[in-house]
Structures are given as structure tokens and as C-alpha cells.
Design an enzyme around this catalytic site. Sequence first.
Site, PDB file in Angstrom:
ATOM      1  N   LEU A 112     -36.151  13.519  31.212  1.00  0.00           N
ATOM      2  CA  LEU A 112     -36.071  14.055  32.580  1.00  0.00           C
ATOM      3  C   LEU A 112     -34.848  13.536  33.318  1.00  0.00           C
ATOM      4  O   LEU A 112     -34.330  14.193  34.222  1.00  0.00           O
ATOM      5  CB  LEU A 112     -37.323  13.664  33.376  1.00  0.00           C
ATOM      6  CG  LEU A 112     -38.666  14.228  32.915  1.00  0.00           C
ATOM      7  CD1 LEU A 112     -39.796  13.608  33.700  1.00  0.00           C
ATOM      8  CD2 LEU A 112     -38.687  15.745  33.083  1.00  0.00           C
ATOM      9  N   GLU A 133     -31.623  10.072  33.509  1.00  0.00           N
ATOM     10  CA  GLU A 133     -30.989   8.931  32.867  1.00  0.00           C
ATOM     11  C   GLU A 133     -30.208   8.150  33.909  1.00  0.00           C
ATOM     12  O   GLU A 133     -29.666   8.740  34.840  1.00  0.00           O
ATOM     13  CB  GLU A 133     -30.015   9.465  31.803  1.00  0.00           C
ATOM     14  CG  GLU A 133     -29.414   8.417  30.954  1.00  0.00           C
ATOM     15  CD  GLU A 133     -28.530   9.029  29.849  1.00  0.00           C
ATOM     16  OE1 GLU A 133     -28.026   8.257  29.064  1.00  0.00           O
ATOM     17  OE2 GLU A 133     -28.372  10.266  29.829  1.00  0.00           O
ATOM     18  N   GLY A 134     -30.158   6.865  33.768  1.00  0.00           N
ATOM     19  CA  GLY A 134     -29.367   6.059  34.700  1.00  0.00           C
ATOM     20  C   GLY A 134     -28.947   4.777  34.023  1.00  0.00           C
ATOM     21  O   GLY A 134     -29.126   4.626  32.813  1.00  0.00           O
ATOM     22  N   GLN A 135     -28.410   3.870  34.838  1.00  0.00           N
ATOM     23  CA  GLN A 135     -27.908   2.644  34.225  1.00  0.00           C
ATOM     24  C   GLN A 135     -29.031   1.749  33.730  1.00  0.00           C
ATOM     25  O   GLN A 135     -28.850   0.955  32.833  1.00  0.00           O
ATOM     26  CB  GLN A 135     -27.059   1.892  35.234  1.00  0.00           C
ATOM     27  CG  GLN A 135     -25.673   2.458  35.310  1.00  0.00           C
ATOM     28  CD  GLN A 135     -24.947   1.911  36.514  1.00  0.00           C
ATOM     29  OE1 GLN A 135     -25.476   1.856  37.605  1.00  0.00           O
ATOM     30  NE2 GLN A 135     -23.725   1.489  36.289  1.00  0.00           N
ATOM     31  N   PHE A 136     -30.227   1.915  34.367  1.00  0.00           N
ATOM     32  CA  PHE A 136     -31.365   1.102  33.933  1.00  0.00           C
ATOM     33  C   PHE A 136     -31.947   1.578  32.611  1.00  0.00           C
ATOM     34  O   PHE A 136     -32.537   0.815  31.878  1.00  0.00           O
ATOM     35  CB  PHE A 136     -32.495   1.218  34.959  1.00  0.00           C
ATOM     36  CG  PHE A 136     -32.358   0.263  36.091  1.00  0.00           C
ATOM     37  CD1 PHE A 136     -32.259  -1.090  35.845  1.00  0.00           C
ATOM     38  CD2 PHE A 136     -32.353   0.703  37.395  1.00  0.00           C
ATOM     39  CE1 PHE A 136     -32.159  -1.985  36.899  1.00  0.00           C
ATOM     40  CE2 PHE A 136     -32.263  -0.181  38.446  1.00  0.00           C
ATOM     41  CZ  PHE A 136     -32.157  -1.535  38.195  1.00  0.00           C
ATOM     42  N   GLY A 137     -31.871   2.869  32.371  1.00  0.00           N
ATOM     43  CA  GLY A 137     -32.512   3.418  31.183  1.00  0.00           C
ATOM     44  C   GLY A 137     -32.777   4.894  31.364  1.00  0.00           C
ATOM     45  O   GLY A 137     -31.960   5.587  31.978  1.00  0.00           O
ATOM     46  N   VAL A 193     -35.747   8.318  31.975  1.00  0.00           N
ATOM     47  CA  VAL A 193     -37.078   8.786  32.353  1.00  0.00           C
ATOM     48  C   VAL A 193     -37.440   9.923  31.407  1.00  0.00           C
ATOM     49  O   VAL A 193     -36.644  10.833  31.204  1.00  0.00           O
ATOM     50  CB  VAL A 193     -37.102   9.340  33.800  1.00  0.00           C
ATOM     51  CG1 VAL A 193     -38.533   9.676  34.205  1.00  0.00           C
ATOM     52  CG2 VAL A 193     -36.529   8.342  34.776  1.00  0.00           C
ATOM     53  N   LYS A 213     -40.736   5.818  32.780  1.00  0.00           N
ATOM     54  CA  LYS A 213     -39.409   5.236  33.017  1.00  0.00           C
ATOM     55  C   LYS A 213     -39.301   3.988  32.159  1.00  0.00           C
ATOM     56  O   LYS A 213     -40.171   3.119  32.206  1.00  0.00           O
ATOM     57  CB  LYS A 213     -39.303   4.891  34.501  1.00  0.00           C
ATOM     58  CG  LYS A 213     -37.989   4.288  34.921  1.00  0.00           C
ATOM     59  CD  LYS A 213     -38.004   4.162  36.433  1.00  0.00           C
ATOM     60  CE  LYS A 213     -36.939   3.246  36.953  1.00  0.00           C
ATOM     61  NZ  LYS A 213     -37.000   3.109  38.399  1.00  0.00           N
ATOM     62  N   ASP A 229     -33.635   3.357  50.328  1.00  0.00           N
ATOM     63  CA  ASP A 229     -32.861   4.439  49.706  1.00  0.00           C
ATOM     64  C   ASP A 229     -33.578   5.768  49.878  1.00  0.00           C
ATOM     65  O   ASP A 229     -33.690   6.560  48.940  1.00  0.00           O
ATOM     66  CB  ASP A 229     -32.629   4.129  48.224  1.00  0.00           C
ATOM     67  CG  ASP A 229     -31.523   5.005  47.643  1.00  0.00           C
ATOM     68  OD1 ASP A 229     -30.849   5.709  48.429  1.00  0.00           O
ATOM     69  OD2 ASP A 229     -31.339   4.992  46.418  1.00  0.00           O
TER      70      ASP A 229
HETATM   71  N1  ADE Z   1     -37.807  12.327  37.379  1.00  0.00           N
HETATM   72  C1  ADE Z   1     -37.958  11.036  37.643  1.00  0.00           C
HETATM   73  N2  ADE Z   1     -39.249  10.777  37.808  1.00  0.00           N
HETATM   74  C2  ADE Z   1     -39.929  11.902  37.685  1.00  0.00           C
HETATM   75  C3  ADE Z   1     -41.295  12.247  37.770  1.00  0.00           C
HETATM   76  N3  ADE Z   1     -42.219  11.351  38.057  1.00  0.00           N
HETATM   77  N4  ADE Z   1     -41.632  13.529  37.592  1.00  0.00           N
HETATM   78  C4  ADE Z   1     -40.676  14.432  37.329  1.00  0.00           C
HETATM   79  N5  ADE Z   1     -39.387  14.174  37.224  1.00  0.00           N
HETATM   80  C5  ADE Z   1     -39.008  12.905  37.405  1.00  0.00           C
END
Ligand code: ADE
Length: 830
Positions: free
Chosen positions: A542, A544-548, A550, A581, A685
Site C-alpha cells: 500500500l 513505502e517510506g523510510q521506516f519501511g 505498509v 506497517k 502532523d
Molecule cells: N496506507 C497506510 N495505511 C493504510 C491503511 N490502514 N489502510 C489503507 N491504506 C493505508
Amino acid sequence: TIMHLFLLLILQATAALGQIDPAHCRYALGMEDRRIKDDDITASSQWYETTGPQYARLNREEGDGAWCPEGQLEPSDSQYLQVDLGRLTFLTVVGTQGRYARNSGNEFARAYRLNYSRDGLLWKSWKNRLGNAVMEGNKNAYTSVINDLHPPIITRYVRLIPVTKLSTTVCMRVELYGCPWEDGLISYSAPEGQLMMPPGYPIASLNDSTYDGVHERRRLFGGMGQLTDGVIGQDDFLVTRQYHVWPGYDYLGWRNDSLGTQGYVEMEFVFDRQRNFTSLKVHSNNMFSRGVKIFSSVSCWFKPRLIAGWEAESVAFKTVLDDRNPSARYVTVPLNRRTAKSIRCRFYFADVWMMFSEISFQSGITQTHTHTHTHTHRDTFNASTSDPPDDGNTPILIGCLVTIILLLVIIIFLILWCQYVCKVLEKVIPANTDPHYERVFLLDPQYQNPAVLRNKLPELSQSAEASACGGGYAEPDVTQCTPHQCFHSNAPHYAETDIVRLQGVTGSNMYAVPALTVDSLTRKDISAAEFPRQQLIFREKLGEGQFGEVHLCEAEGLPEFLGEGSPLPDRDGRSVLVAVKQLRADATSQARNDFLKEIKIMSRLNDPNIIRLLCVCVSSDPLCMVTEYMENGDLNMFLSQREIESTLTHANNIPSVSLSDLLHMSVQISSGMKYLASLNFVHRDLATRNCLLDRRLTIKIADFGMSRNLYSSDYYRIQGRAVLPIRWMAWESILLGKFTTASDVWAFGVTLWEIFTLCKEQPYSLLSDEQVIENTGEFFRNQGRQIFLYAPPLCPPSLFELMMRCWSRDIPDRPTFEGLYQALRPHVNQ
Ligand code: ADE
């Protein structure tokens, strides 16, 4: 070249003005000095003979000291004081005072509104540019309070209507300010202005937003508005002269080929009496790179009396089109001294768009000083456009110009001198001059970039947890530092894996949260259950970021795992779709701490508008948090792919949202934030990118560090250091690293703004990151130079006012989330 510079400055100064310059048209019109006669001042009622309307004269103590309407004024009353100015007047300021009566009176109007009429028959209500009719009045019986009218009013009759919230006695003394309206124009009609929606640019709304006539069948009739308000548009039509308005505000604009414009725009002008017209001046945009040009030609017809036909003989005029100079300009059209009471003109398109910001007429009746400005415009622009020679006024004009030049020389000299002195002082005196207030300004020597600085004021070294809990708000003196220099070491926790700790700089921790170590955060801090990770079946990525990353996963047996009574996401047999995540295997210990901390916080949150943590996998690496899956993704993506609901979107099956959907979204976010605020939890944020939508369009607030890759331009990266969503941050968060619920309220205002622009534009899109930070300094100084986000065209004025309150400089002036929720909720259709 100096002479050129002066001329340029003069032209630019005058270019900001229309035929009438509202900044100078502020002459007292004669209430105080009695040029307005008693007979011309009337009222709906009076309490006594001695408080009749003739005593409503500012700074005078006659009769019983003021005009007072009869009896107690009730909130529903419309008592008025009426002034007949005897001629059409450009009214720019109203001054009011109460009844002092040499210390024996104490009645005054705390608020009032204005009605006006050009003919004494048809009355209109004045509203400011944001649509508010009520103005602040007096706070005591003696001090006069003046209110500038934005927009100004062209009128002969004015009514001041005191407004009250409680039953009370009011009395008023008044002065009106302005100058004669020499044009004689009493109404213009035109096709309504249009929206310009080019891809890659902000939407420009080119309507006449202050028009006071009738708006019918896509035309404007019987009124006047922005074309006669004395404010002329800038070269770039997106840039506006007013704050708090939308791009394109200063112009009325039409697209060729659109409804009602058959290759030309037809306008009709009606005057107070028959006049001999020498010329017509149209201030027009010429930004040809965006398809906007002055008109190619114009034809005008004349009617000597209203109940006569148009005379067959027209006046035609061809302009000299200019493809080299994109400046907005006055185009002067000679009208050959034709006699008329009404004029109809057709302006022919030279390009896709035509945009006017001001129109004025010069007729055979006495010319005033206000007409002198325009000749300079004409000279710069178009030698072929001819005006009659300016006979008797030339020496005055030259005198004025010479005076202006001399004044400019003095001002430029003073500015240069100041700059020189400041430079010298900067070299001589170090920034840190106050011994009680040790501030380390630093420009990173390596990058020449704004870096973090440590302010040793005690209140500023509080931890963010303290400030999150409403820690004392102290106002530091940052007036002397530039915004770039005002970051300090309580920088927020936007720090990501690559953030360098600044211990070397200040000897203190750069994070606002106390640093947590893996050891300090134990399993018992996390109140979410450990789920067997082999039961998570990967479906798709779903984000992507610097942490990892989703992932969308199926969680086998999750309903049984969570047990009875636990509100579960929609399920498919035994499985439930969830978002997982996952921390990257090579994450630094700092990132790991942040991840665990997010889990700890989330595991304690329970609200319908906050994303729910279902379970975790933290007994082994990689660390995972499992949350409910939100089918409609994030709100930013969702809205940016939609248009506002209309017959067009229905007919063409374009994905759309209604205004009521937008309001419902706003209420849900305010509700989620109200919950966080009740726990003294500061989000830091809040933005549409961090709000997720499920399939029923329920919004849940989340904070996924992951989103920062996708939306990286929303974050300002101090090289190698903190990553900050500066466009959403309150001034005190940027300058002082101070994050509180009140700074979340600021971000909520920006989030509302995003929602009502359908996320089509980044906040302050015309400003670079550095300019946004500079603007933050202006927010702090609050001297009226800060740039606010404009009112989105879709946004109801009352809602924009709410946004503006979220951006109040002083924290106590910002609303609370409870207040925001209460204010927004009634807007939603239940
Ligand atoms: N992207 C990041 N978290 C999400 C989530 N809980 N449901 C759908 N897309 C996402």
C-alpha cells in the site's frame, strides 16, 4: 537609469490604483463641519427631539450629544441613521462615536452595518470581501472608531444600522469619508466571470465577487463591483492585491467560445445623466503566456436617453496588440465626445482569455485630480491609444510628478542608508546581546543552511511532552532574528532515520520527545496483543517510506484472536483484511524507538475517527503493527481525484464529492482531534495525507511516517536533519519547535483548506519552502505582512473565518477542537 527607475516606481505605484485611488480618497464628507445639512440627515426614529439625527455629527456635542433611536434597541431591530450625500460619492471610510454629552452620556453602538442606495429607492446591503456585513463599532462613548470599507461603496444615500446582541440603548455620532464619483457611472452589466482551471496551475476564479446588482442567466445586471472599486489587477492575474482571497480575485475574466461570449464580451454602462464622453479606460491583463490578452478591438454604441434606441453610428477602435510586454495595462478608447446616458460596448477577444480589473469613463463634465493617474498608464502602454491633451492640468501634473520623484529619492536614500548601517551593525554587534537570553544563531557552516539552535530560555527547554500537556506559553523575543535563524533545538520529532543528532551543536537532545531506548520501552508499555506473524498473508503493497512498508494483508483467525465484542473490520470468511506497517530490517535504533513509541501511543487510542491498532508483532523482527484497512486510501489522494458534484459530473460520470461530503469530512477530523486533545495528545502532523477513508467514507486520523515518501514535497528537509511539514505548521512550531494542541489547531485549519480546494494545490503553492519560512516570521511579527492562504472558492465564508481563526498569531485566539467540532457539526445534513 535612475530616472528610469523613478519612472518605473511611479508607474508601479500608480499602476496599483484605478481611476480613483481609494488610499487617497478619504476626505471627510461634511458631517462634522456641517457641509452636510441637517435636512440631509434623517433617521428611522429618535428618542427625543434633542437626540434627533441632526445631532449625529462626529466630534460635536450638540443637543443631547448624539442621535439615539427610540427605545431599547433589540437584536432584531433595523433602526437607521440616513445621510444623503447630495451626489454620487466613492465612500471609503466610516467613523462612529457614541453619546458622551460632556460626560453625562454613555451610549454607543458596539457594532453596525450599512445599507446604501444610489437613487434613494433601491437599497443594497454592504458586505466586506469575505461576505460579512457587520462592522465593529465603539467600545466607549467618546473614542471615534473608523472602519475602512473594503470594498468601497459608490452611492449617494447611506444608512448606518446599529446592531446589538442584547437589548440596549444605542446612540451614534458619525462621519463619512470618501470623494466625489466623477465617472457618473451608476451600473454596468456583463457576462458573469468564469473559472480558469488549467492543469498544473491553481484554479483562478475570475468572477466579480463584489458585484451589487442582480446575477441572472449567467449575466450581471444593474450593479457595480470590482470593475469600479479602484483596485487594479497585477501583471500575473493569479497574484492578488488583497489578502485572504483566491487566485484571480482582482479580475473579471471570460473565456472566448464560452457561454455568452460570441467572440466578444458585451457590456452595458448606465450613467447618472447625459454626458459627453471623451474616452473609456479599461485596465486589462496581458499575460499572453497563459492565453490572456487585451482586447483586439472594441465597438461602442450610444443612447442619449434610456428610453431611446441605440444610435446607428458606433465608435470602433482597434488596439495595438503587444506580444512582448506581458504587463497588465490601461487601454484608452477614444469616444469622440459622443453624447449618451447609456453606452454598450463589445470587446473582441485577441486570445483565449480576456480579463479586466477596472473600467472608467471620462466625460465632458469637470475632471478631478483622480483622473491624472491614468495618463501615465496610457503613456507606458500604447502610443496609438489617444486621449485629448490634458490642457490646464499639465503644470499640476508635472508639479506632482516632481514632488513624487523627490520623495522617492529621499525614501530610496533612507532605505540604502538603513541597509548600510544594519550591515555595519551586524558585523560589529554579535546577535546574542541579551545576557539573560542566550540564543545561538547559526547558519550551518557546512551547508550554509538554517540549522537548529538552542534557546536557553527555561520554558523553551521543556520537553514536548510538557508542551503537549499545555506547558506554559511564553513569548520569546524573536523579532531580531530572521526566520531562517530561528530554528532551535527543540526541533520536532519529524526526525527520521537519517537525522543527525545535534549534540555537538548545543549539547542537548534535538528531539522534543524524551529519547526512548529499546530497553526503556518494554512489552508491558504496549497494550496491543502479539499476533502470530505467520497468519498474516501478504496481498499487496500500500505504501513505502523510510521506516519501511505498509502492506495489505489477510489476517487469518484475527476475529477469534481478538475475541468476542471486539469491533472488527469487515471479514471474508475467517480472514480479515488489515494494513500491516513493518519496520525495515536495517532501521536505526532511533527509528525503532519511534516505531515502538507509535505503537505504544496507538494502542491506547480508541475513537471512531482515529485509526485502530488491532495487534502487533514485536516479539521478533521485523517489528509490525496491524491496523484496520481503509479501502479508500488517504484523503489527499481521494479528493485530488474528484471534482465538486454538479450536473456535469453526473452527466459524464466524473468521480465527485458534494459540499456536504466535504463538511462531513471536516467534522469527522475535528471529532478525532477533539478526542486526541482530550488526552493531551499532540499529533504534530495533521494533514489530509494522514487521514484515511474506509469504504463508507468514515475518516480516521493516522500518522504514517510512510506517507512521507509519496508526499515528500510537503516536508522541508533541513539538510541531513529534521523533516518538517512547514506548510501545515504554526509559527511557534517552526520558530520555537513548540508543538501543542493549539499548533494542531493551526494544522487543522490548513487541512480544512486542503479539503475545500479538493487537494488540487499545495498550501502556499506560489511560495518556495524558504519563502514559507520567511512568511512564518511575518506571522510572528503580525504586522499585516503575512500571507494567508486564500479563501477557496468552494468554501462558505463562515468556514473560511473559522480557518482564519485557526491561524491566529496569539494562541488563546485560536479555537479549541471542541469549539471547532461544535461550529462545524451544524453544517452537516444529518
Ligand atoms: N496506507 C497506510 N495505511 C493504510 C491503511 N490502514 N489502510 C489503507 N491504506 C493505508
